[in-house]
Design an enzyme around this catalytic site. Structure first.
Site, mmCIF file in Angstrom:
data_model
loop_
_atom_site.group_PDB
_atom_site.id
_atom_site.type_symbol
_atom_site.label_atom_id
_atom_site.label_comp_id
_atom_site.label_asym_id
_atom_site.label_seq_id
_atom_site.Cartn_x
_atom_site.Cartn_y
_atom_site.Cartn_z
ATOM 1 N N ASP A 1 -29.447 11.757 11.238
ATOM 2 C CA ASP A 1 -29.546 11.543 12.676
ATOM 3 C C ASP A 1 -30.980 11.129 13.047
ATOM 4 O O ASP A 1 -31.193 10.171 13.795
ATOM 5 C CB ASP A 1 -29.158 12.865 13.354
ATOM 6 N N GLU B 1 -24.488 8.625 9.373
ATOM 7 C CA GLU B 1 -25.754 9.356 9.421
ATOM 8 C C GLU B 1 -25.974 10.125 8.116
ATOM 9 O O GLU B 1 -27.069 10.100 7.535
ATOM 10 C CB GLU B 1 -25.764 10.325 10.611
HETATM 11 MN MN MN Z 1 -23.967 13.049 14.410
#
Ligand code: MN
Length: 228
Positions: free
Chosen positions: A50, A118
């Site tokens: 992230d 991610e």
């Molecule tokens: Mn996420």
């Protein structure tokens, strides 16, 4: 559920353009927490990924669009790190084909799809010994054109009412409802409060006019749904 062979991972790695030294990281990046194998799931890698996506997107924007105002860059960034954008990349890589998740025929939500991408970046980062430069080359080379298109065609300029409606239509085939709950203040200084609701989700937005209040309420509900 068929066992995932190394062949499958080979195909995915070709698509990504990165070959893992330790395939275990890739396997972890593709394991949802619902998959009870006693092993690790992707949550920690996603947490790391992230931040990596955030950084790479900002790095890309600063390098390619240095003359844009910071506020505009912030809206572009918001779009480029959104579930919508990241899940589309994940779909393109067909990551859903490789994911280990319980209930094989279950619909894989776009939020899980975005998480997978991610987690993948997190896994590459760790596997490469924290080689951010390599990750950057890879990311820009593969997604630079798409990111440029988002900027040039102004695809990021959708408003929250539109974004929310698209989301709820695709999730439930329903539209959110807006209702003015109060108007206060003197003339020319009115404060509108509008409630936006869909299913069990509701939020109130405030603004100097109905439209502004609706946008704020829509934004709140949209963010609730994104983290739901
Ligand atoms: Mn996420």
């Amino acid at each position: 559920m068929p066992a995932l062979s190394l062949e499958n991972y080979k195909e995915l790695q070709e698509k990504i353009g990165y070959y893992f030294k330790n395939i275990k990281y890739l396997e972890t990046a593709l394991t949802h927490r619902s998959y009870k194998n006693g092993g690790e799931n992707y949550e920690l890698l996603e947490f790391l990924g992230d931040s990596i996506v955030n950084f790479l997107v900002v790095d890309f924007l600063v390098e390619n669009f240095p003359n844009y105002k910071e506020g505009v860059l912030a809206s572009i960034k918001a779009y480029l790190i959104s579930e919508e954008f990241l899940s589309s990349i994940s779909e393109e890589l067909e990551m859903y084909k490789y994911v280990k998740i319980s209930g094989r025929n279950k619909f894989i939500s776009s939020s899980v799809l975005a998480d997978l991408f991610e987690a993948l970046l997190g896994a590459i980062y760790i596997d490469s010994g924290g080689d951010m430069n390599q990750l950057k080359q890879l990311f820009f080379k593969k997604y630079g054109d798409r990111m440029r298109e988002v900027v040039e065609k102004e695809l990021y300029k959708k408003d929250y009412k539109t974004l929310l409606q698209e989301l709820t239509q695709s999730k439930w085939k329903e539209r959110p409802v807006y209702r003015v709950v109060s108007v206060s203040g003197k003339e020319h200084q009115r404060i509108f409060e509008v409630e936006c609701s869909i299913k069990e989700y509701r939020a109130i937005g405030r603004g100097r006019n109905k439209k502004e209040a609706q946008q704020e309420a829509a934004k709140r509900v949209y963010e609730m749904l994104q983290s739901a």
